[in-house]
Write a protein that holds these residues in place. Sequence first.
Motif, short mmCIF file in Angstrom:
data_model
loop_
_atom_site.label_atom_id
_atom_site.label_comp_id
_atom_site.label_asym_id
_atom_site.label_seq_id
_atom_site.Cartn_x
_atom_site.Cartn_y
_atom_site.Cartn_z
N ARG A 166 16.01 72.57 57.45
CA ARG A 166 15.90 71.14 57.70
C ARG A 166 14.65 70.94 58.55
NH1 ARG A 166 21.85 68.56 59.05
NH2 ARG A 166 22.67 68.71 56.93
N LEU A 167 13.61 70.40 57.93
CA LEU A 167 12.31 70.40 58.58
C LEU A 167 11.90 69.01 59.08
CD1 LEU A 167 9.61 71.54 59.47
CD2 LEU A 167 8.89 71.60 57.07
N LEU A 168 11.29 68.21 58.22
CA LEU A 168 10.65 66.98 58.67
C LEU A 168 11.63 66.01 59.34
CD1 LEU A 168 8.23 65.06 58.85
CD2 LEU A 168 8.70 64.37 56.50
N LEU A 169 12.78 65.82 58.72
CA LEU A 169 13.73 64.84 59.24
C LEU A 169 14.40 65.33 60.52
CD1 LEU A 169 15.24 62.21 59.03
CD2 LEU A 169 16.73 63.25 57.29
N MET A 170 14.93 66.55 60.53
CA MET A 170 15.66 67.03 61.70
C MET A 170 14.74 67.43 62.85
SD MET A 170 18.61 67.56 63.08
CE MET A 170 20.01 67.87 62.00
N GLU A 171 13.53 67.87 62.53
CA GLU A 171 12.64 68.34 63.59
C GLU A 171 11.73 67.26 64.13
OE1 GLU A 171 11.22 71.06 66.32
OE2 GLU A 171 12.93 71.22 64.97
N ILE A 229 23.47 70.60 82.48
CA ILE A 229 22.75 71.05 81.29
C ILE A 229 21.81 69.96 80.79
CG2 ILE A 229 22.98 71.91 78.94
CD1 ILE A 229 25.95 72.57 79.69
N LEU A 230 20.56 70.34 80.57
CA LEU A 230 19.59 69.51 79.87
C LEU A 230 19.26 70.24 78.59
CD1 LEU A 230 17.67 67.03 79.82
CD2 LEU A 230 15.96 68.48 80.95
N CYS A 231 19.56 69.66 77.42
CA CYS A 231 19.41 70.36 76.15
C CYS A 231 18.46 69.61 75.24
CB CYS A 231 20.77 70.52 75.48
SG CYS A 231 20.70 71.42 73.90
N GLN A 232 17.45 70.32 74.75
CA GLN A 232 16.53 69.72 73.79
C GLN A 232 17.29 69.19 72.58
OE1 GLN A 232 13.59 68.80 72.97
NE2 GLN A 232 12.10 69.75 74.31
N LYS A 233 16.74 68.12 72.00
CA LYS A 233 17.33 67.61 70.76
C LYS A 233 17.08 68.63 69.65
CE LYS A 233 13.65 67.29 68.40
NZ LYS A 233 13.47 67.98 67.12
N PRO A 234 17.85 68.64 68.56
CA PRO A 234 19.18 68.05 68.49
C PRO A 234 20.17 68.96 69.21
CG PRO A 234 18.75 69.25 66.48
CD PRO A 234 17.50 69.35 67.32
N LEU A 235 21.33 68.43 69.52
CA LEU A 235 22.33 69.25 70.20
C LEU A 235 22.69 70.49 69.37
CD1 LEU A 235 24.89 66.79 71.81
CD2 LEU A 235 23.51 68.52 72.98
N ALA A 236 22.68 70.37 68.06
CA ALA A 236 23.04 71.46 67.17
C ALA A 236 22.38 71.21 65.81
CB ALA A 236 24.56 71.55 67.02
N PRO A 237 22.34 72.22 64.93
CA PRO A 237 21.67 72.05 63.64
C PRO A 237 22.31 71.02 62.72
CG PRO A 237 21.90 74.38 64.17
CD PRO A 237 22.74 73.62 65.16
N THR A 238 23.61 70.74 62.90
CA THR A 238 24.29 69.77 62.06
C THR A 238 25.11 68.83 62.94
OG1 THR A 238 26.33 71.05 61.75
CG2 THR A 238 24.50 71.49 60.23
N LEU A 239 25.46 67.70 62.36
CA LEU A 239 26.29 66.73 63.08
C LEU A 239 27.65 67.33 63.44
CD1 LEU A 239 27.02 63.87 64.10
CD2 LEU A 239 27.69 63.33 61.74
N ALA A 240 28.26 68.04 62.51
CA ALA A 240 29.60 68.60 62.76
C ALA A 240 29.57 69.56 63.94
CB ALA A 240 30.12 69.31 61.51
N GLU A 241 28.54 70.40 64.01
CA GLU A 241 28.44 71.35 65.13
C GLU A 241 28.21 70.61 66.45
OE1 GLU A 241 26.13 75.17 64.00
OE2 GLU A 241 25.53 73.67 62.52
N ALA A 242 27.41 69.55 66.41
CA ALA A 242 27.15 68.78 67.62
C ALA A 242 28.41 68.07 68.09
CB ALA A 242 26.03 67.77 67.37
N ASP A 252 18.00 74.39 81.58
CA ASP A 252 17.18 73.57 80.70
C ASP A 252 17.04 74.33 79.39
OD1 ASP A 252 15.32 71.99 79.43
OD2 ASP A 252 13.73 72.27 80.92
N VAL A 253 17.65 73.81 78.32
CA VAL A 253 17.71 74.53 77.05
C VAL A 253 16.55 74.09 76.17
CG1 VAL A 253 19.13 75.10 75.05
CG2 VAL A 253 20.22 74.59 77.26
N ALA A 254 15.57 74.98 76.03
CA ALA A 254 14.40 74.72 75.20
C ALA A 254 14.26 75.79 74.13
CB ALA A 254 13.14 74.66 76.07
N ALA A 255 15.39 76.36 73.73
CA ALA A 255 15.42 77.39 72.70
C ALA A 255 15.52 76.76 71.32
CB ALA A 255 16.61 78.33 72.96
N ALA A 256 15.57 77.60 70.29
CA ALA A 256 15.73 77.11 68.91
C ALA A 256 17.04 76.35 68.77
CB ALA A 256 15.67 78.28 67.93
N ARG A 257 17.06 75.39 67.86
CA ARG A 257 18.24 74.51 67.74
C ARG A 257 19.52 75.28 67.43
NH1 ARG A 257 16.57 72.18 61.81
NH2 ARG A 257 14.68 71.54 62.87
N GLU A 258 19.43 76.41 66.72
CA GLU A 258 20.63 77.19 66.41
C GLU A 258 21.28 77.76 67.67
OE1 GLU A 258 17.71 77.52 64.95
OE2 GLU A 258 18.13 76.80 62.90
#
Length: 359
Positions: free
Chosen positions: A207-212, A100-113, A78-84
């Motif tokens: 990336r704060l309000l929108l991504m978080e 794997i259960l991963c907290q949103k978002p999968l990654a900091p950017t769409l390309a990485e996800a 269960d991944v509850a770490a920082a998005r990076e």
Amino acid sequence: MSTKPGASQGLRVGLAGAGWAAHYHLESWARLAGRAHVVAIADPNVAAGRSRAAAFRVPAVYESVEAMLAAGGLDVIDVAAAREAHAPICRQAARHRLSILCQKPLAPTLAEAEALVADLGSIDTEGRGREAGSGAGMPLRGSVRLMVHENWRFRPHYRQIARWLREGRAGTVRTVTMSLLTSGLLPDARGALPALVRQPMLATLDRLLLMEVLIHLVDTLRFLLGPLSLAGARLGHSCPAVRGEDRASLFLTSAGGAAVSLVGDFMAHGHPAEQFDRLEILGTRGAITLEADRLRLRGDSEEDLTIDLQANYRASYAAAIAHFVDRLADGGPFETSPEDNLETLRIVEAAYAAGRREA
């Protein structure tokens, strides 16, 4: 750590991360006694890990995910770490053939996800994939399953709204407005910023309000309305205590032709420091409104419900994690699959591209 629990204890879970949200993860796993249980916690802040472990009787604590995985004895991470850290941890877990259960978002950017999803889904005949940007083969998913922990849509009041919409009680949706307005980045009576007292890591995010935060609302709107397209966005930054945007406005359209607006502001005078969603759905037969702890349906039929917001918040974690365990058991599709989460991320990424940040 005991790696061979009795069959009655169910899935053996390793929790990656002991931060603010970990309490709700652990509380939710505890509700699944007999089906699953957390046997280990990994966090570089070992003291935080030990504190969580003591509170929930978790037998082992590690200072790294690598050490936890090397110890073995897990079925699930269960991944509850920082998005990076999400994508690296998911890849490590995949190499160990864990679900794997991963907290949103999968990654900091769409390309990485997108790269992560492609990696976990591309298995050759030997059960090996390739890590993005590398020529070396790495063992990847095979039978491993991944679900995104996007729990906002699992809040009971949003499930109720979804039922009303499916039943046609508002008719065809025409106009939707959703907002999250909070004074969390305005000084309180002591001069503190309540949002940063609650979650200090918010100050560090580019990336704060929108991504978080608003990403949850984008996903919820997709859950309620179906596919959405971004028509325009505007982002802004005013608070010197944070790096990322503290206000955002998005204009979207639904596949059914509804006009959808989403507004968030962390420096909203006259609003509480707590985060409350406000939603209004206007249809051809009625209207649905959510404001603080009141949910109303008006039109051909009427309902007026009072919501226990804190109970529903906890219930959203529990429902998302229970859904994950249920789908592991029956092999069915995850509601918040990686592919589904990418659709939310595409809207968010497009909003960052379109919404030039202003001071």
